[in-house]
Design a protein around this motif. Structure first.
Motif, PDB file in Angstrom:
ATOM      1  N   UNK A   9      21.992  12.284  20.947  1.00 36.20           N
ATOM      2  CA  UNK A   9      22.206  11.007  20.461  1.00 36.20           C
ATOM      3  C   UNK A   9      21.062  10.120  20.259  1.00 36.20           C
ATOM      4  N   UNK A  10      19.940  10.561  20.715  1.00 40.49           N
ATOM      5  CA  UNK A  10      18.674   9.511  20.653  1.00 40.49           C
ATOM      6  C   UNK A  10      17.943  10.015  19.345  1.00 40.49           C
ATOM      7  N   UNK A  11      18.344  11.075  18.832  1.00 41.95           N
ATOM      8  CA  UNK A  11      17.747  11.421  17.451  1.00 41.95           C
ATOM      9  C   UNK A  11      18.817  11.157  16.250  1.00 41.95           C
ATOM     10  N   UNK A  12      18.198  10.605  15.468  1.00 42.22           N
ATOM     11  CA  UNK A  12      19.229  10.130  14.249  1.00 42.22           C
ATOM     12  C   UNK A  12      18.245   9.754  13.104  1.00 42.22           C
ATOM     13  N   UNK A  13      18.990   9.475  12.072  1.00 44.51           N
ATOM     14  CA  UNK A  13      18.055   9.288  10.804  1.00 44.51           C
ATOM     15  C   UNK A  13      16.968   8.481  10.882  1.00 44.51           C
ATOM     16  N   UNK A  14      15.762   8.754  10.718  1.00 42.32           N
ATOM     17  CA  UNK A  14      14.816   7.975  10.834  1.00 42.32           C
ATOM     18  C   UNK A  14      14.479   7.097  11.975  1.00 42.32           C
ATOM     19  N   UNK A  15      14.831   7.662  13.210  1.00 49.58           N
ATOM     20  CA  UNK A  15      14.650   6.911  14.305  1.00 49.58           C
ATOM     21  C   UNK A  15      13.221   7.257  14.820  1.00 49.58           C
ATOM     22  N   UNK A  17      12.108   8.463  17.558  1.00 47.26           N
ATOM     23  CA  UNK A  17      11.772  10.015  18.113  1.00 47.26           C
ATOM     24  C   UNK A  17      12.036  10.911  17.080  1.00 47.26           C
ATOM     25  N   UNK A  18      12.916  10.798  16.109  1.00 47.01           N
ATOM     26  CA  UNK A  18      13.156  11.981  14.925  1.00 47.01           C
ATOM     27  C   UNK A  18      11.765  11.984  14.349  1.00 47.01           C
ATOM     28  N   UNK A  19      11.094  10.948  13.958  1.00 43.52           N
ATOM     29  CA  UNK A  19       9.910  10.999  13.174  1.00 43.52           C
ATOM     30  C   UNK A  19       8.735  11.792  13.950  1.00 43.52           C
ATOM     31  N   UNK A  20       8.829  11.349  15.327  1.00 47.08           N
ATOM     32  CA  UNK A  20       7.623  11.910  16.179  1.00 47.08           C
ATOM     33  C   UNK A  20       7.770  13.278  16.171  1.00 47.08           C
ATOM     34  N   UNK A  21       8.991  13.723  16.471  1.00 43.43           N
ATOM     35  CA  UNK A  21       9.316  15.176  16.664  1.00 43.43           C
ATOM     36  C   UNK A  21       9.188  15.880  15.503  1.00 43.43           C
ATOM     37  N   UNK A  22       9.589  15.374  14.306  1.00 43.91           N
ATOM     38  CA  UNK A  22       9.629  15.885  13.064  1.00 43.91           C
ATOM     39  C   UNK A  22       8.001  16.664  12.727  1.00 43.91           C
ATOM     40  N   UNK A  23       7.136  15.740  13.251  1.00 45.35           N
ATOM     41  CA  UNK A  23       5.599  15.699  13.024  1.00 45.35           C
ATOM     42  C   UNK A  23       5.328  16.845  14.081  1.00 45.35           C
ATOM     43  N   UNK A  24       5.487  16.650  15.517  1.00 44.43           N
ATOM     44  CA  UNK A  24       5.023  17.616  16.445  1.00 44.43           C
ATOM     45  C   UNK A  24       5.734  18.852  16.349  1.00 44.43           C
ATOM     46  N   UNK A  25       6.933  18.964  15.856  1.00 47.06           N
ATOM     47  CA  UNK A  25       7.669  20.326  15.991  1.00 47.06           C
ATOM     48  C   UNK A  25       7.530  20.975  14.701  1.00 47.06           C
ATOM     49  N   UNK A  26       6.417  20.614  13.861  1.00 48.39           N
ATOM     50  CA  UNK A  26       6.287  21.518  12.616  1.00 48.39           C
ATOM     51  C   UNK A  26       6.141  23.163  13.111  1.00 48.39           C
ATOM     52  N   UNK A  36       7.705  17.909  27.744  1.00 50.21           N
ATOM     53  CA  UNK A  36       7.313  16.474  27.716  1.00 50.21           C
ATOM     54  C   UNK A  36       7.998  15.669  26.714  1.00 50.21           C
ATOM     55  N   UNK A  37       8.299  16.325  25.337  1.00 53.17           N
ATOM     56  CA  UNK A  37       8.826  15.601  24.329  1.00 53.17           C
ATOM     57  C   UNK A  37      10.280  15.518  24.682  1.00 53.17           C
ATOM     58  N   UNK A  38      11.196  16.368  25.458  1.00 51.54           N
ATOM     59  CA  UNK A  38      12.472  16.229  25.755  1.00 51.54           C
ATOM     60  C   UNK A  38      12.710  15.278  26.918  1.00 51.54           C
ATOM     61  N   UNK A  39      11.820  15.256  27.659  1.00 49.53           N
ATOM     62  CA  UNK A  39      12.016  14.232  28.951  1.00 49.53           C
ATOM     63  C   UNK A  39      11.349  12.772  28.689  1.00 49.53           C
ATOM     64  N   UNK A  40      11.900  12.168  27.595  1.00 49.00           N
ATOM     65  CA  UNK A  40      11.533  10.890  27.127  1.00 49.00           C
ATOM     66  C   UNK A  40      12.376   9.714  28.304  1.00 49.00           C
ATOM     67  N   UNK A  41      11.976   8.584  28.181  1.00 51.90           N
ATOM     68  CA  UNK A  41      12.548   7.567  28.943  1.00 51.90           C
ATOM     69  C   UNK A  41      12.838   6.668  28.040  1.00 51.90           C
ATOM     70  N   UNK A  42      14.178   6.089  28.162  1.00 49.95           N
ATOM     71  CA  UNK A  42      14.914   5.296  27.246  1.00 49.95           C
ATOM     72  C   UNK A  42      16.260   4.886  27.917  1.00 49.95           C
ATOM     73  N   UNK A  43      16.139   3.634  28.382  1.00 47.14           N
ATOM     74  CA  UNK A  43      17.370   3.105  29.345  1.00 47.14           C
ATOM     75  C   UNK A  43      18.774   3.646  28.653  1.00 47.14           C
TER      76      UNK A  43
END
Length: 64
Positions: A9-15, A17-26, A36-43
């Motif tokens: 639910x946290x990843x969506x079009x152009x969020x 988190x999505x943009x950051x993971x798209x770059x890091x998970x090449x 670390x990438x999966x364990x983010x904090x967001x209320x």
């Protein structure tokens, strides 16, 4: 990638988190980097998180 809603639910079009993971998970991250990438904090995303991700076998530039 297969993920529970606590992550999906946290990843969506152009969020952000999505943009950051798209770059890091090449390429496959290290296990610690993946965790670390999966364990983010967001209320608003405090549900359980399970993520299974696979990279193609030819991704030979993986970080050990």
């Amino acid at each position: 990638m297969l993920a529970t809603d606590g992550f999906a639910d946290a990843i969506g079009a152009r969020s952000p988190l999505t943009l950051a993971l798209g770059a890091r998970w090449q390429h496959p991250p290290s296990l610690l980097g993946f965790l670390r990438d999966v364990d983010f904090r967001k209320a608003t995303y405090n549900d359980d998180r399970t993520v299974v991700a696979l990279w193609p076998e030819n991704a030979d530039t993986a970080v050990p």
